[in-house]
Design an enzyme around this catalytic site. Structure first.
Site, PDB file in Angstrom:
ATOM      1  N   CYS A 122      -0.170   4.157   1.924  1.00  0.00           N
ATOM      2  CA  CYS A 122      -0.566   5.101   2.976  1.00  0.00           C
ATOM      3  C   CYS A 122       0.496   5.331   4.047  1.00  0.00           C
ATOM      4  O   CYS A 122       0.547   6.404   4.636  1.00  0.00           O
ATOM      5  CB  CYS A 122      -1.887   4.692   3.603  1.00  0.00           C
ATOM      6  SG  CYS A 122      -1.956   3.001   4.193  1.00  0.00           S
ATOM      7  N   LYS A 144     -11.761  -8.308   5.383  1.00  0.00           N
ATOM      8  CA  LYS A 144     -11.218  -7.506   6.487  1.00  0.00           C
ATOM      9  C   LYS A 144     -12.205  -6.421   6.865  1.00  0.00           C
ATOM     10  O   LYS A 144     -12.673  -5.735   5.957  1.00  0.00           O
ATOM     11  CB  LYS A 144      -9.884  -6.899   6.018  1.00  0.00           C
ATOM     12  CG  LYS A 144      -9.196  -6.052   7.049  1.00  0.00           C
ATOM     13  CD  LYS A 144      -7.930  -5.436   6.488  1.00  0.00           C
ATOM     14  CE  LYS A 144      -7.262  -4.590   7.572  1.00  0.00           C
ATOM     15  NZ  LYS A 144      -6.022  -3.997   7.130  1.00  0.00           N
ATOM     16  N   GLU A 165     -16.738  -7.419  -5.542  1.00  0.00           N
ATOM     17  CA  GLU A 165     -15.325  -7.060  -5.337  1.00  0.00           C
ATOM     18  C   GLU A 165     -14.439  -8.312  -5.413  1.00  0.00           C
ATOM     19  O   GLU A 165     -13.381  -8.312  -6.034  1.00  0.00           O
ATOM     20  CB  GLU A 165     -15.134  -6.428  -3.950  1.00  0.00           C
ATOM     21  CG  GLU A 165     -15.590  -4.994  -3.837  1.00  0.00           C
ATOM     22  CD  GLU A 165     -14.511  -4.010  -4.282  1.00  0.00           C
ATOM     23  OE1 GLU A 165     -13.446  -4.451  -4.747  1.00  0.00           O
ATOM     24  OE2 GLU A 165     -14.758  -2.795  -4.169  1.00  0.00           O
ATOM     25  N   ARG A 223     -11.352   7.190   4.020  1.00  0.00           N
ATOM     26  CA  ARG A 223     -11.071   6.255   2.931  1.00  0.00           C
ATOM     27  C   ARG A 223     -12.342   5.695   2.303  1.00  0.00           C
ATOM     28  O   ARG A 223     -12.327   4.649   1.683  1.00  0.00           O
ATOM     29  CB  ARG A 223     -10.168   5.133   3.451  1.00  0.00           C
ATOM     30  CG  ARG A 223      -8.813   5.679   3.847  1.00  0.00           C
ATOM     31  CD  ARG A 223      -7.843   4.631   4.356  1.00  0.00           C
ATOM     32  NE  ARG A 223      -6.529   5.244   4.484  1.00  0.00           N
ATOM     33  CZ  ARG A 223      -5.686   5.025   5.497  1.00  0.00           C
ATOM     34  NH1 ARG A 223      -6.011   4.181   6.455  1.00  0.00           N
ATOM     35  NH2 ARG A 223      -4.521   5.634   5.536  1.00  0.00           N
ATOM     36  N   SER A 240      -6.685  -5.087  14.178  1.00  0.00           N
ATOM     37  CA  SER A 240      -6.160  -4.560  15.437  1.00  0.00           C
ATOM     38  C   SER A 240      -7.252  -4.268  16.464  1.00  0.00           C
ATOM     39  O   SER A 240      -7.131  -4.616  17.634  1.00  0.00           O
ATOM     40  CB  SER A 240      -5.349  -3.295  15.160  1.00  0.00           C
ATOM     41  OG  SER A 240      -6.144  -2.346  14.479  1.00  0.00           O
ATOM     42  N   ARG A 276      -3.565   2.052  13.012  1.00  0.00           N
ATOM     43  CA  ARG A 276      -3.103   3.367  12.520  1.00  0.00           C
ATOM     44  C   ARG A 276      -2.081   3.950  13.483  1.00  0.00           C
ATOM     45  O   ARG A 276      -1.178   4.664  13.077  1.00  0.00           O
ATOM     46  CB  ARG A 276      -4.297   4.298  12.319  1.00  0.00           C
ATOM     47  CG  ARG A 276      -5.321   3.659  11.394  1.00  0.00           C
ATOM     48  CD  ARG A 276      -5.749   4.523  10.267  1.00  0.00           C
ATOM     49  NE  ARG A 276      -6.425   3.690   9.271  1.00  0.00           N
ATOM     50  CZ  ARG A 276      -7.703   3.793   8.940  1.00  0.00           C
ATOM     51  NH1 ARG A 276      -8.440   4.738   9.484  1.00  0.00           N
ATOM     52  NH2 ARG A 276      -8.209   2.997   8.025  1.00  0.00           N
ATOM     53  N   CYS A 283       0.867  -1.187   0.000  1.00  0.00           N
ATOM     54  CA  CYS A 283       0.000   0.000   0.000  1.00  0.00           C
ATOM     55  C   CYS A 283       0.894   1.224   0.000  1.00  0.00           C
ATOM     56  O   CYS A 283       2.111   1.121   0.106  1.00  0.00           O
ATOM     57  CB  CYS A 283      -0.934   0.010   1.207  1.00  0.00           C
ATOM     58  SG  CYS A 283      -2.344   1.105   0.894  1.00  0.00           S
ATOM     59  N   LYS A 301     -12.476  -5.158   1.619  1.00  0.00           N
ATOM     60  CA  LYS A 301     -11.928  -4.428   2.755  1.00  0.00           C
ATOM     61  C   LYS A 301     -12.886  -3.291   3.086  1.00  0.00           C
ATOM     62  O   LYS A 301     -13.107  -2.391   2.272  1.00  0.00           O
ATOM     63  CB  LYS A 301     -10.543  -3.882   2.417  1.00  0.00           C
ATOM     64  CG  LYS A 301      -9.921  -3.111   3.566  1.00  0.00           C
ATOM     65  CD  LYS A 301      -8.521  -2.639   3.228  1.00  0.00           C
ATOM     66  CE  LYS A 301      -7.895  -1.904   4.390  1.00  0.00           C
ATOM     67  NZ  LYS A 301      -6.547  -1.442   4.088  1.00  0.00           N
ATOM     68  N   CYS A 356      -4.176   5.977   0.562  1.00  0.00           N
ATOM     69  CA  CYS A 356      -3.649   4.743  -0.034  1.00  0.00           C
ATOM     70  C   CYS A 356      -3.375   4.873  -1.526  1.00  0.00           C
ATOM     71  O   CYS A 356      -2.965   3.904  -2.177  1.00  0.00           O
ATOM     72  CB  CYS A 356      -4.622   3.593   0.218  1.00  0.00           C
ATOM     73  SG  CYS A 356      -5.017   3.371   1.958  1.00  0.00           S
TER      74      CYS A 356
HETATM   75 ZN    ZN Z   1      -3.343   1.929   2.744  1.00  0.00          ZN
END
Ligand code: ZN
Length: 312
Positions: free
Chosen positions: A127, A243, A228, A212, A269, A200, A125, A190, A135
Site C-alpha cells: 500500500c 492488530k 484466520e 480495506r 498509532s 496513514r 505490504c 488484522k 494493499c
Molecule cells: Zn497495506
C-alpha cells in the site's frame, strides 16, 4: 459469601507484597520498536499525529535504533516511506516495494551492518508503493488476491536479501504466509480499524478510493480471528500478531489459550496518539496510562499455565 475470611487487601499492604504477587512482569525484551524509514540524509520529519515519532533517513534511523538496542529493545519493525518528491515511485504494481535500492532494503542493510544483533523485522505490504494505496493488485475496482501474492513474495525476498531477519506481512491477502516462506511474524488477525489513522499520515498510505474491508477483518467478528490465525499457522507463520491491541484484548487472550506460538499485540498509532493527546490536554497521566496499557496487553497474552511464585 463464599470465602468469608478472604481479605485481598492483606496482600496489597505494601510494595513488597504487591511485587511478590504481581502476576505480570514487564520487560523491554517484550518490545518491538516501529520505525519509519525515508530517503535522504540528515532527515528527521516529526509525525504530528504521533508525537515523539519521526520519519528518519538512514543515518538517523541507525542512530535511533542503536539507542533503542542499547536500552534493551531487541527488535525494530521497519516501514518504508517512498519519496513524495518522486511521484512516479508509486505505480499500480508497487515496483519500488521490491526494488534492490528501495528505502526499506537500504535501511535494513544499514541497520544490519551497524547493529548486527538487532532483530530487523520488515513490514511487507504494497500500500505504501501502489498509486491507488491498496494493499494488493487491483483488477478494476476489485483486489486480485492471487496476483498480489507473487508481488508480496518478491517484496519479502528483497528484504531478506538486504538482511532482514523476519517478514511481517500486513496485507491480509489469503495465502500470503505460504507464499513468502521466510521467518514470518504474521498480521494474522488484522482488523479494518479506524485506529490506524495517524499511521496513514506517517506512511502516506491511505487508499485513494474505497476502503480495506474486503481484506481486513470486520471489527464485529471474533470467531473469524481464530480461523484466520489457524490458516496462517498452517501456512507456516512463526509469530502470530493481533492488530490493533487494546480493543481486541479478548482476541489476544483466546488466541493465547488456543495456540502455542508466540503472540504479538500491535498497539497501533491511534492507541498511542490517544494517550499522547489526552496527556497533552492534561487529562491523564500519559506515562502511567502507557504502563497500565502494557500490563493489560501482557496479561491478555498470558497463558493460564504460566507459573506463579517460585521458592528456591
Ligand atoms: Zn497495506
Amino acid at each position: 459469601m463464599l470465602f468469608p475470611d478472604y481479605r485481598p487487601r492483606r496482600l496489597r499492604q505494601n510494595d513488597a507484597f504487591r511485587r511478590m504477587i504481581r502476576e505480570t512482569k514487564l520487560s523491554v525484551d517484550d518490545l518491538i520498536f516501529p520505525m519509519f524509514a525515508i530517503s535522504g540524509k540528515g532527515v528527521k520529519n516529526p509525525i504530528p499525529s504521533m508525537p515523539g515519532h519521526c520519519q528518519l533517513s538512514t543515518d538517523h534511523l541507525v542512530k535511533t535504533a542503536k539507542k533503542a538496542y542499547e536500552l534493551g529493545i531487541p527488535a525494530v519493525m521497519l516501514f518504508g516511506i517512498p519519496d513524495k518528491k518522486i511521484p512516479d515511485k508509486k505505480d499500480p504494481l508497487a515496483t519500488s516495494a521490491y526494488a534492490k535500492d528501495g528505502i526499506v532494503q537500504k535501511a535494513t542493510k544499514a541497520l544490519k551492518d551497524k547493529i548486527p544483533d538487532l532483530v530487523v523485522i520488515t513490514d511487507v505490504c504494497l500500500c505504501q508503493y501502489t498509486d491507488h494505496g491498496h494493499c494488493g493488485v487491483m483488477d478494476g475496482n476489485i483486489i486480485d488476491n492471487d496476483a498480489s501474492l507473487d508481488l508480496l513474495a518478491r517484496v519479502a525476498l528483497s528484504h531478506a536479501k538486504a538482511g532482514a531477519d523476519m517478514a511481517a506481512p500486513s496485507d491480509m491477502m489469503d495465502g500470503r504466509v505460504a507464499e513468502i516462506r521466510q521467518p514470518i511474524m504474521s498480521y494474522a488477525a488484522k482488523y479494518c480499524s479506524a485506529y490506524y489513522g495517524p499511521f496513514r499520515e506517517a506512511a502516506d498510505s491511505a487508499p485513494r478510493f474505497g476502503d480495506r474491508r474486503t481484506y481486513q477483518m470486520d471489527p464485529a467478528n471474533s470467531l473469524e480471528a481464530i480461523r484466520e490465525v489457524n490458516m496462517d499457522i498452517e501456512e507456516g507463520a512463526d509469530i502470530i500478531m493481533i492488530k490493533p491491541a487494546l480493543p481486541y484484548l479478548d482476541i489476544i487472550h483466546s488466541i493465547r489459550n488456543e495456540i502455542d506460538l508466540p503472540v504479538a499485540a500491535y498497539n497501533v498509532s491511534g492507541e498511542y496518539s490517544m494517550i499522547k493527546a489526552a496527556e497533552k490536554m492534561g487529562w491523564i497521566d500519559g506515562k502511567k496510562v502507557m504502563m497500565e496499557t502494557n500490563f493489560d496487553l501482557n496479561q491478555a497474552g498470558r497463558s493460564r499455565h504460566d507459573p506463579d511464585l517460585f521458592c528456591s
